[in-house]
Design a protein around this motif. Structure first.
Motif, PDB file in Angstrom:
ATOM      1  N   LYS A 157     -22.984  -4.412  45.580  1.00 40.88           N
ATOM      2  CA  LYS A 157     -22.103  -3.253  45.644  1.00 40.88           C
ATOM      3  C   LYS A 157     -20.649  -3.711  45.525  1.00 40.88           C
ATOM      4  O   LYS A 157     -20.285  -4.791  45.988  1.00 40.88           O
ATOM      5  CB  LYS A 157     -22.279  -2.523  46.980  1.00 40.88           C
ATOM      6  N   GLU A 158     -19.862  -2.897  44.915  1.00 40.84           N
ATOM      7  CA  GLU A 158     -18.447  -3.252  44.785  1.00 40.84           C
ATOM      8  C   GLU A 158     -17.802  -3.266  46.170  1.00 40.84           C
ATOM      9  O   GLU A 158     -17.938  -2.336  46.951  1.00 40.84           O
ATOM     10  CB  GLU A 158     -17.746  -2.233  43.887  1.00 40.84           C
ATOM     11  N   GLU A 159     -17.153  -4.376  46.504  1.00 41.23           N
ATOM     12  CA  GLU A 159     -16.557  -4.534  47.820  1.00 41.23           C
ATOM     13  C   GLU A 159     -15.043  -4.648  47.718  1.00 41.23           C
ATOM     14  O   GLU A 159     -14.493  -5.074  46.716  1.00 41.23           O
ATOM     15  CB  GLU A 159     -17.111  -5.789  48.505  1.00 41.23           C
ATOM     16  N   ILE A 160     -14.379  -4.271  48.794  1.00 43.06           N
ATOM     17  CA  ILE A 160     -12.922  -4.396  48.861  1.00 43.06           C
ATOM     18  C   ILE A 160     -12.593  -5.644  49.662  1.00 43.06           C
ATOM     19  O   ILE A 160     -13.129  -5.841  50.745  1.00 43.06           O
ATOM     20  CB  ILE A 160     -12.302  -3.199  49.595  1.00 43.06           C
ATOM     21  N   LYS A 161     -11.758  -6.492  49.159  1.00 43.19           N
ATOM     22  CA  LYS A 161     -11.279  -7.627  49.924  1.00 43.19           C
ATOM     23  C   LYS A 161     -10.084  -7.134  50.764  1.00 43.19           C
ATOM     24  O   LYS A 161      -8.956  -7.075  50.293  1.00 43.19           O
ATOM     25  CB  LYS A 161     -10.872  -8.775  49.005  1.00 43.19           C
ATOM     26  N   GLN A 182     -18.600   5.795  46.008  1.00 40.49           N
ATOM     27  CA  GLN A 182     -20.002   5.376  46.004  1.00 40.49           C
ATOM     28  C   GLN A 182     -20.622   5.562  47.381  1.00 40.49           C
ATOM     29  O   GLN A 182     -21.785   5.975  47.504  1.00 40.49           O
ATOM     30  CB  GLN A 182     -20.117   3.909  45.574  1.00 40.49           C
ATOM     31  N   ALA A 183     -19.848   5.289  48.436  1.00 32.14           N
ATOM     32  CA  ALA A 183     -20.344   5.473  49.799  1.00 32.14           C
ATOM     33  C   ALA A 183     -20.617   6.955  50.084  1.00 32.14           C
ATOM     34  O   ALA A 183     -21.578   7.299  50.767  1.00 32.14           O
ATOM     35  CB  ALA A 183     -19.347   4.913  50.803  1.00 32.14           C
ATOM     36  N   VAL A 184     -19.754   7.827  49.534  1.00 28.36           N
ATOM     37  CA  VAL A 184     -19.972   9.278  49.678  1.00 28.36           C
ATOM     38  C   VAL A 184     -21.251   9.672  48.943  1.00 28.36           C
ATOM     39  O   VAL A 184     -22.094  10.413  49.461  1.00 28.36           O
ATOM     40  CB  VAL A 184     -18.767  10.070  49.116  1.00 28.36           C
ATOM     41  N   ILE A 214     -19.322   1.134  56.421  1.00 33.30           N
ATOM     42  CA  ILE A 214     -20.112   1.200  55.180  1.00 33.30           C
ATOM     43  C   ILE A 214     -20.948  -0.060  55.005  1.00 33.30           C
ATOM     44  O   ILE A 214     -22.143   0.001  54.705  1.00 33.30           O
ATOM     45  CB  ILE A 214     -19.182   1.418  53.966  1.00 33.30           C
ATOM     46  N   GLN A 215     -20.318  -1.219  55.217  1.00 29.18           N
ATOM     47  CA  GLN A 215     -21.036  -2.481  55.032  1.00 29.18           C
ATOM     48  C   GLN A 215     -22.166  -2.630  56.047  1.00 29.18           C
ATOM     49  O   GLN A 215     -23.261  -3.090  55.698  1.00 29.18           O
ATOM     50  CB  GLN A 215     -20.067  -3.660  55.156  1.00 29.18           C
ATOM     51  N   GLN A 216     -21.920  -2.213  57.299  1.00 31.40           N
ATOM     52  CA  GLN A 216     -22.955  -2.320  58.327  1.00 31.40           C
ATOM     53  C   GLN A 216     -24.154  -1.449  57.987  1.00 31.40           C
ATOM     54  O   GLN A 216     -25.308  -1.870  58.134  1.00 31.40           O
ATOM     55  CB  GLN A 216     -22.386  -1.925  59.696  1.00 31.40           C
ATOM     56  N   ARG A 217     -23.899  -0.239  57.507  1.00 29.00           N
ATOM     57  CA  ARG A 217     -25.001   0.674  57.189  1.00 29.00           C
ATOM     58  C   ARG A 217     -25.770   0.228  55.946  1.00 29.00           C
ATOM     59  O   ARG A 217     -26.962   0.433  55.833  1.00 29.00           O
ATOM     60  CB  ARG A 217     -24.466   2.097  57.025  1.00 29.00           C
ATOM     61  N   ARG A 218     -25.059  -0.383  55.013  1.00 33.11           N
ATOM     62  CA  ARG A 218     -25.742  -0.874  53.799  1.00 33.11           C
ATOM     63  C   ARG A 218     -26.603  -2.099  54.100  1.00 33.11           C
ATOM     64  O   ARG A 218     -27.575  -2.358  53.413  1.00 33.11           O
ATOM     65  CB  ARG A 218     -24.720  -1.211  52.726  1.00 33.11           C
ATOM     66  N   ASN A 219     -26.226  -2.855  55.100  1.00 31.18           N
ATOM     67  CA  ASN A 219     -26.962  -4.077  55.428  1.00 31.18           C
ATOM     68  C   ASN A 219     -28.125  -3.855  56.372  1.00 31.18           C
ATOM     69  O   ASN A 219     -28.833  -4.797  56.721  1.00 31.18           O
ATOM     70  CB  ASN A 219     -26.011  -5.121  56.030  1.00 31.18           C
TER      71      ASN A 219
END
Length: 220
Positions: A157-161, A182-184, A214-219
């Motif tokens: 997934k595209e991530e923000i640094k 994308q998260a929406v 978002i990252q926690q829920r995707r993982n």
């Protein structure tokens, strides 16, 4: 010491170049729908080579090898077979695998004129990944007929640094909007967050919190 009657099917017993070549071959087979192939032998000691060479000559059985100097000994070769529903050495399947092998610089025993060996594949010590190819994920190389070739690609997934986030950068703004959008779409957060970002009312702290959520829920 391993018995001469024992077959080694461990891919790790090959050289690094041969391992990569083998994984690439199985990956490219997977991509065209050939998933029922498996490894039957990798490294072979000189003692085992001698034992196999004797079969059909000084020992009962069918001839299974034509040489005492196989590249199996050099850890540069591997043999495969075909799983159900095809027969163990289905010519059609092996021919398809052989055609793929030739495209990526792997020598195929099916092209040998003196002693055709369709299940056999090998590389030179200097083999390199051909231009335009790469291992696209984790390649599962089965070692029995019950396994299936698999290619496991991480969901990138595209991530923000966040440490480099610059709200004044048009490129970063676009990247951030795409990430939130994308998260929406995935149903992770509400659309109001995207609207706030687009309207310029999203603070950095709030965006960081959203990113972590978002990252926690995707993982999970």
């Amino acid at each position: 010491m391993t018995s001469v009657t024992t077959t080694c099917r461990d891919l790790n017993e090959l050289t690094a170049a041969a391992q990569t070549a083998c994984r690439l071959l199985f990956q490219e087979c997977y991509k065209v729908g050939i998933t029922n192939i498996f490894i039957t032998e990798t490294y072979r000691s000189q003692a085992r080579q001698n034992y196999l060479y004797a079969q059909g000559r000084t020992r009962p059985g069918q001839i299974v090898t034509w040489t005492l100097d196989s590249n199996h000994k050099s850890r540069l070769a591997w043999d495969i077979a075909v799983g159900p529903p095809q027969s163990l050495y289905d010519v059609t399947t092996l021919n398809k695998v052989g055609a793929i092998a030739k495209k990526i610089g792997i020598e195929w025993g099916g092209t040998w004129t003196n002693a055709i060996d369709r299940p056999h594949f090998e590389v030179k010590p200097t083999w390199l990944m051909p231009k335009g190819y790469k291992l696209e994920g984790k390649v599962t190389v089965p070692t029995n007929s019950k396994g299936q070739v698999q290619l496991i690609v991480e969901d990138k997934k595209e991530e923000i640094k966040m440490t480099n986030w610059n709200p004044g950068s048009p490129a970063m703004k676009t990247e951030t909007e795409n990430f939130i959008a994308q998260a929406v779409k995935d149903g992770i957060i509400q659309e109001s967050h995207l609207k706030d970002l687009q309207n310029g009312t999203m603070t950095s702290d709030r965006l960081l919190g959203l990113y972590i959520t978002i990252q926690q829920r995707r993982n999970k």
